[in-house]
Design a protein around this motif. Structure first.
Motif, PDB file in Angstrom:
ATOM      1  N   VAL A 205       8.826  21.909 -10.381  1.00 18.05           N
ATOM      2  CA  VAL A 205       8.907  22.156 -11.690  1.00 18.05           C
ATOM      3  C   VAL A 205       9.271  21.031 -12.637  1.00 18.05           C
ATOM      4  O   VAL A 205      10.909  21.898 -12.526  1.00 18.05           O
ATOM      5  CB  VAL A 205       7.891  23.919 -12.064  1.00 18.05           C
ATOM      6  N   LEU A 206       9.399  20.392 -13.347  1.00 21.13           N
ATOM      7  CA  LEU A 206      10.156  19.718 -14.113  1.00 21.13           C
ATOM      8  C   LEU A 206      10.510  20.631 -15.262  1.00 21.13           C
ATOM      9  O   LEU A 206       8.865  20.742 -16.538  1.00 21.13           O
ATOM     10  CB  LEU A 206      10.102  18.186 -14.367  1.00 21.13           C
ATOM     11  N   GLY A 207      11.146  20.216 -16.755  1.00 18.51           N
ATOM     12  CA  GLY A 207      11.183  20.546 -17.671  1.00 18.51           C
ATOM     13  C   GLY A 207      10.790  19.862 -18.325  1.00 18.51           C
ATOM     14  O   GLY A 207       9.959  18.504 -17.911  1.00 18.51           O
ATOM     15  N   GLU A 208      10.620  19.977 -19.819  1.00 21.41           N
ATOM     16  CA  GLU A 208      10.011  18.294 -20.434  1.00 21.41           C
ATOM     17  C   GLU A 208      10.469  17.208 -20.805  1.00 21.41           C
ATOM     18  O   GLU A 208      11.586  17.662 -20.800  1.00 21.41           O
ATOM     19  CB  GLU A 208       9.499  19.478 -21.863  1.00 21.41           C
ATOM     20  N   PRO A 209      10.192  16.557 -20.429  1.00 19.92           N
ATOM     21  CA  PRO A 209      10.675  15.283 -20.822  1.00 19.92           C
ATOM     22  C   PRO A 209      10.803  14.889 -22.279  1.00 19.92           C
ATOM     23  O   PRO A 209      10.174  14.751 -22.568  1.00 19.92           O
ATOM     24  CB  PRO A 209       9.703  13.530 -20.290  1.00 19.92           C
ATOM     25  N   ARG A 210      11.984  14.422 -22.640  1.00 16.98           N
ATOM     26  CA  ARG A 210      12.672  14.008 -23.168  1.00 16.98           C
ATOM     27  C   ARG A 210      13.640  12.707 -23.481  1.00 16.98           C
ATOM     28  O   ARG A 210      13.965  12.055 -21.794  1.00 16.98           O
ATOM     29  CB  ARG A 210      13.868  15.050 -24.089  1.00 16.98           C
ATOM     30  N   ASP A 211      13.871  11.517 -24.215  1.00 18.36           N
ATOM     31  CA  ASP A 211      14.331  10.145 -24.465  1.00 18.36           C
ATOM     32  C   ASP A 211      15.422  10.458 -24.500  1.00 18.36           C
ATOM     33  O   ASP A 211      15.814  11.286 -25.326  1.00 18.36           O
ATOM     34  CB  ASP A 211      13.689   9.277 -25.355  1.00 18.36           C
ATOM     35  N   VAL A 212      16.551   9.929 -23.632  1.00 15.50           N
ATOM     36  CA  VAL A 212      17.301  10.116 -23.564  1.00 15.50           C
ATOM     37  C   VAL A 212      18.596   9.620 -24.863  1.00 15.50           C
ATOM     38  O   VAL A 212      19.653  10.336 -25.256  1.00 15.50           O
ATOM     39  CB  VAL A 212      17.938   8.940 -22.477  1.00 15.50           C
ATOM     40  N   ALA A 213      18.133   8.620 -25.215  1.00 15.92           N
ATOM     41  CA  ALA A 213      19.175   8.157 -26.532  1.00 15.92           C
ATOM     42  C   ALA A 213      18.208   8.803 -27.845  1.00 15.92           C
ATOM     43  O   ALA A 213      19.610   9.258 -28.096  1.00 15.92           O
ATOM     44  CB  ALA A 213      18.065   6.597 -26.455  1.00 15.92           C
ATOM     45  N   GLU A 214      17.528   9.297 -27.770  1.00 14.63           N
ATOM     46  CA  GLU A 214      17.232  10.628 -28.405  1.00 14.63           C
ATOM     47  C   GLU A 214      17.882  12.038 -28.154  1.00 14.63           C
ATOM     48  O   GLU A 214      18.994  12.028 -29.421  1.00 14.63           O
ATOM     49  CB  GLU A 214      15.873  10.608 -29.116  1.00 14.63           C
ATOM     50  N   GLU A 215      17.954  12.543 -27.681  1.00 10.17           N
ATOM     51  CA  GLU A 215      18.914  13.361 -27.117  1.00 10.17           C
ATOM     52  C   GLU A 215      20.448  13.406 -26.879  1.00 10.17           C
ATOM     53  O   GLU A 215      21.455  13.724 -27.508  1.00 10.17           O
ATOM     54  CB  GLU A 215      18.887  13.522 -25.401  1.00 10.17           C
ATOM     55  N   ALA A 216      20.953  11.680 -26.617  1.00  8.80           N
ATOM     56  CA  ALA A 216      22.133  11.420 -27.057  1.00  8.80           C
ATOM     57  C   ALA A 216      23.013  11.750 -28.473  1.00  8.80           C
ATOM     58  O   ALA A 216      23.627  12.566 -28.195  1.00  8.80           O
ATOM     59  CB  ALA A 216      22.622   9.660 -26.437  1.00  8.80           C
ATOM     60  N   ARG A 217      21.764  10.800 -29.371  1.00  9.74           N
ATOM     61  CA  ARG A 217      22.425  11.303 -30.538  1.00  9.74           C
ATOM     62  C   ARG A 217      22.178  12.892 -31.208  1.00  9.74           C
ATOM     63  O   ARG A 217      23.275  13.351 -31.708  1.00  9.74           O
ATOM     64  CB  ARG A 217      20.997  10.737 -31.711  1.00  9.74           C
ATOM     65  N   ASN A 218      21.899  13.431 -30.461  1.00 14.21           N
ATOM     66  CA  ASN A 218      21.407  15.411 -30.724  1.00 14.21           C
ATOM     67  C   ASN A 218      22.494  15.645 -30.060  1.00 14.21           C
ATOM     68  O   ASN A 218      22.652  16.743 -30.240  1.00 14.21           O
ATOM     69  CB  ASN A 218      20.124  15.902 -30.405  1.00 14.21           C
ATOM     70  N   HIS A 219      23.236  14.707 -29.294  1.00 12.84           N
ATOM     71  CA  HIS A 219      24.675  16.080 -28.554  1.00 12.84           C
ATOM     72  C   HIS A 219      25.864  14.903 -28.904  1.00 12.84           C
ATOM     73  O   HIS A 219      26.658  16.008 -28.107  1.00 12.84           O
ATOM     74  CB  HIS A 219      24.433  15.588 -27.062  1.00 12.84           C
TER      75      HIS A 219
END
Length: 340
Positions: free
Chosen positions: A14-28
């Motif tokens: 069971v996996l979490g929802e997929p997110r784009d790493v590049a976008e998540e990098a900007r968010n984090h």
């Protein structure tokens, strides 16, 4: 031959929802150039409000369904999680048993970092050896990142994902058989990768500090007082000891490293995976590097998630030998061998 005969009757992830790493990098607020060098493309995040327990229970129910087994046929439950727990002085294995509806079934909790999910096979082999009545052991490994303590992309080495995997292990099962496990430990580095605040030594952080502000890679560099050569030697040693763990497991199983069809590693960044593949003397495509880039790092359950995916794809043929291996905080190096 293995000292006890058991194999995997079913796996489920069971996996979490997929997110784009590049976008998540900007968010984090992560350095995009550093993130790009890691090679991760996708990270998986659990929906808000989801618990580690719920992920583990969902994976367990699916695995039992795939195995065609009823809950009443589970004789022992082993639950693994190495991230920040939902509560202190609390047992995840009991919570999973409760929410599954298991009654009067013994449980075991393992929380020895990324080592635990793969090394659990050896502990379960011990259970099968000393408890002749055991027929079915349910192994559940669940990891959800606590973002109040950990920045998923903040340290520049991994992209941390949320997920769970469940494994139904049956005595006498003839496919995906456990062959051997190996563990190596160097306690000189016991403090690497630890979170500083929240435990008994430092229950609360000082003003302006938090666990999120700790860079594990920087802490390791500081351990060597900024000396580049000892730091580089340490990095080479960590890769070499993965090979030592693989060789140790192969020796226990009476085989050579060359007998391995696939080496499934923890989901490190692509630079690290290439280094480890070189040390092992295997082509990168005989590892799980491509899957690691698509999935992110789920902690210790990485190799089991990949094994689940490869099995569903029909990647293996009967008789293939598969190594599940990696390095964990502690420091530990580990390997478990499975024969398809």
């Amino acid at each position: 031959m293995a000292v006890v005969d058991f194999g995997i009757a079913a796996l489920a992830s069971v996996l979490g929802e997929p997110r784009d790493v590049a976008e998540e990098a900007r968010n984090h607020g992560a350095n995009p150039h550093v993130v790009a060098t890691m090679g991760f493309r996708t990270v998986h995040k659990a929906p808000a409000g989801t618990t580690t327990t719920a992920f583990g229970v969902a994976a367990a129910r699916t695995a039992l369904d795939k195995a065609g087994l009823h809950l009443s046929q589970v004789d022992y439950l082993v639950v693994v999680s190495s991230n920040v727990p939902e509560y202190l002085q609390w047992d995840l294995s009991a919570a999973v048993a409760r929410d599954l509806g298991l009654r009067d079934v013994p449980t075991l909790s393992l929380a020895q970092g990324c080592l635990s999910a793969v090394q659990a096979f050896e502990y379960i082999a011990g259970l099968f050896s000393i408890r002749s009545e055991l027929q079915t052991v349910l192994l559940v490994s669940a990891e959800l990142i606590c973002e109040e303590h950990v920045n998923r992309l903040g340290n520049g080495t991994n992209a941390d994902s949320d997920g769970a995997v469940a494994v139904v292990l049956r005595r006498g099962h003839t496919s995906l058989r456990w062959l051997a496990s190996e563990q190596l430990t160097d306690p000189a580095y016991a403090d690497f990768f630890r979170l500083e605040y929240g435990g008994r030594a430092a229950p609360t952080p000082p003003p302006g500090r938090s666990n999120r502000g700790i860079d594990p890679a920087r802490a390791i560099f500081d351990f060597f007082e900024g000396a580049a050569q000892p730091f580089a030697e340490y990095a080479r040693m960590t890769d070499a000891r993965i090979a030592d763990a693989v060789d140790g497991a192969c020796k226990r199983a009476g085989m050579e490293r060359s007998d391995l069809t696939k080496v499934i590693l923890l989901h490190s960044n692509q630079v690290t995976l290439r280094r480890v593949a070189d040390v092992l003397g295997v082509p990168l495509d005989r590892t799980n590097a491509a899957l690691a880039a698509k999935l992110g790092h789920f902690g210790g359950l990485d190799p089991l998630v990949c094994l689940d995916i490869y099995t569903d794809r029909g990647t293996f043929t009967p008789g293939d030998n598969v190594a599940l291996a990696g390095m964990s905080s502690g420091l530990h190096w580990f390997c478990t061998l499975i024969q398809v």
